[in-house]
Design an enzyme around this catalytic site. Structure first.
Site, PDB file in Angstrom:
ATOM      1  N   HIS A  82       0.825  -1.211   0.000  1.00 24.59           N
ATOM      2  CA  HIS A  82       0.000   0.000   0.000  1.00 24.59           C
ATOM      3  C   HIS A  82       0.857   1.258   0.000  1.00 24.59           C
ATOM      4  CE1 HIS A  82       0.467   0.651   4.429  1.00 24.59           C
ATOM      5  NE2 HIS A  82       0.447  -0.668   4.488  1.00 24.59           N
ATOM      6  N   ASP A  84      -0.390   4.308   1.112  1.00 25.69           N
ATOM      7  CA  ASP A  84      -0.785   5.257   2.159  1.00 25.69           C
ATOM      8  C   ASP A  84      -0.111   4.948   3.493  1.00 25.69           C
ATOM      9  OD1 ASP A  84      -2.395   2.885   2.230  1.00 25.69           O
ATOM     10  OD2 ASP A  84      -3.842   3.898   3.528  1.00 25.69           O
ATOM     11  N   ASP A 111       6.305   0.782   7.022  1.00 24.91           N
ATOM     12  CA  ASP A 111       4.923   0.438   6.691  1.00 24.91           C
ATOM     13  C   ASP A 111       4.318   1.470   5.753  1.00 24.91           C
ATOM     14  OD1 ASP A 111       2.418  -0.702   6.723  1.00 24.91           O
ATOM     15  OD2 ASP A 111       1.907  -0.021   8.734  1.00 24.91           O
ATOM     16  N   GLU A 143      -5.214   1.243   2.405  1.00 23.82           N
ATOM     17  CA  GLU A 143      -5.112   0.060   3.262  1.00 23.82           C
ATOM     18  C   GLU A 143      -5.185   0.407   4.734  1.00 23.82           C
ATOM     19  OE1 GLU A 143      -3.344  -2.959   5.823  1.00 23.82           O
ATOM     20  OE2 GLU A 143      -2.558  -0.942   5.451  1.00 23.82           O
ATOM     21  N   GLU A 144      -4.621   1.563   5.108  1.00 24.03           N
ATOM     22  CA  GLU A 144      -4.547   1.915   6.525  1.00 24.03           C
ATOM     23  C   GLU A 144      -5.919   2.174   7.143  1.00 24.03           C
ATOM     24  OE1 GLU A 144      -2.208   1.370   8.287  1.00 24.03           O
ATOM     25  OE2 GLU A 144      -0.280   1.736   7.342  1.00 24.03           O
ATOM     26  N   GLU A 168       3.691  -6.246   3.392  1.00 24.28           N
ATOM     27  CA  GLU A 168       3.729  -5.558   4.674  1.00 24.28           C
ATOM     28  C   GLU A 168       5.109  -5.792   5.295  1.00 24.28           C
ATOM     29  OE1 GLU A 168       1.597  -3.561   6.000  1.00 24.28           O
ATOM     30  OE2 GLU A 168      -0.145  -3.852   4.719  1.00 24.28           O
TER      31      GLU A 168
END
Length: 380
Positions: A82, A84, A111, A143-144, A168
């Site tokens: 991801h 974001d 992350d 995703e977050e 991840e």
């Protein structure tokens, strides 16, 4: 080390430059200009590696990007990461990308920017390799917050690929993830009757006091034996000290390892709402699951064993761990996909905080792992 590993080592200087570039862009979920800028950079890199790229818009105005490249046979592999982060605008200026010894620091450095740049540079090394059916890469923009605009795309892609590798952050001391808890939240709202707190409190119905009692009862729904947690973390109530509040609300973070626990919690919440503590009050409670559980399973164990075997080629161990955090791999497994998670470089502690960091010495091994996983899985 072998010749392929030497090629992976040569990727590190360029990877570090891209890593710094991406971390130094504010791209928290919903930070549209920053997320578009990151997406544009990654689009260009994917196209340079022979991928066709499509954009998948979100309601916020930004978009996820999907890169696809067709091979000449074999199995299909989907890579997930991801774009974001959880950090607000201005964070990159206050805490830009920095290197301190073996560690890379900055907002989203671990992350999930470490995973993003590992995918980009790993795929660069596979530019002339075609012994696979199809390789797809999804860099999503939300995703977050549970992937609200990209979850259906993740489901669709998971069903159409033989294997899914999620980037991840790798676990502490260089591990992969073989199971994750499901994650969700409970939103509780209580309703009462406002009244003067000094001269006529008996005429009111205190929504705040009802909320406190309901929250205490709902928190007791956790089940440590099954690793089900219910942690109330946020509360809102009232705006004046001298008024009995007629509304109050609270939120709880929920984690489960078993899908049947979701049903148990929902039934209990419904029963509690029908049983007020204070006469004349009313309670509403809703459990919303952002991610269903990613339980330990044979397909993931098989992928973890393949990855561990590849790591042994370069003299390293790769244990598998079960973790409490959830992610897009949960969605993959929930629809029957075969997934291995935490394929990015190892983290150095908790993410989502100023102390977030990624372990640079694990970057080259993770590039090597990516390339070899494509060779092993694509040819099956």
């Amino acid at each position: 080390m072998n010749e392929l590993y030497s090629r992976c080592e040569k990727e590190l200087p360029g990877l570090m430059r891209l890593w710094e570039q991406l971390v130094n862009i504010d791209c928290g979920t919903g930070t549209v200009p920053g997320l578009i800028k990151v997406a544009e950079i990654l689009e260009e890199r994917l196209k340079a590696s022979g991928f066709s790229v499509t954009r998948h818009p979100s309601p916020a105005g930004d978009y996820s990007i999907l890169g696809e490249r067709q091979g000449k046979g074999g199995k299909s592999i989907l890579f997930l990461a991801h774009m974001d982060t959880v950090f607000p605008e201005g964070t990159a200026a206050r805490r830009p990308f920095t290197v301190n010894g073996e560690w890379a620091h900055g907002p989203g450095a671990s992350d999930c920017k470490a995973g993003v740049v590992t995918i980009i540079h790993g795929l660069d090394l596979l530019k002339d390799y075609d012994k696979f059916g199809r390789i797809s890469v999804l860099f999503n923009c939300d995703e977050e917050t549970g992937s609200p605009s990209s979850k259906e795309l993740v489901k669709k892609l998971a069903k159409s690929h033989d294997y899914v590798l999620s980037y991840e952050p790798g676990g502490l001391n260089d591990k992969v993830t073989i199971a994750r808890k499901g994650s969700g939240q409970i939103h509780v709202r209580t309703f009462g009757k406002a009244s003067h707190a000094g001269s006529a409190p008996e005429e009111g119905r205190n929504a705040f006091m009802e909320l406190l009692r309901q929250v205490e009862r709902m928190a007791a729904l956790e089940n440590p034996a099954l690793k089900t947690s219910v942690n109330f973390t946020k509360c809102l109530c009232g705006d004046r000290v001298n008024v009995i509040p007629d509304k109050a609300e609270a939120w709880a973070d929920v984690r489960v390892t078993r899908s049947e626990e979701v049903e148990r919690l929902q039934k209990a919440l419904a029963a509690y709402c029908a049983q007020p503590f204070i006469e004349g009050t009313r309670t509403e409670a809703e459990l919303t699951m952002a991610h269903l559980p990613f339980p330990r399973n044979a397909a993931t164990d098989e992928l973890a064993a393949i990855a561990a075997g590849i790591y042994k080629e370069i003299g390293r161990n790769l244990p598998g761990i079960e973790v409490g955090g959830a992610g897009d791999a949960n969605t993959v497994v929930a629809v029957g996909g075969k997934a291995l998670d935490s394929m990015g470089p190892a983290k150095g502690g908790p993410n989502h905080c100023p102390e977030e960091k990624a372990h640079i010495p694990t970057v080259v091994p993770r590039i090597y792992l990516l390339v070899r996983m494509v060779m092993e899985l694509g040819a099956k």
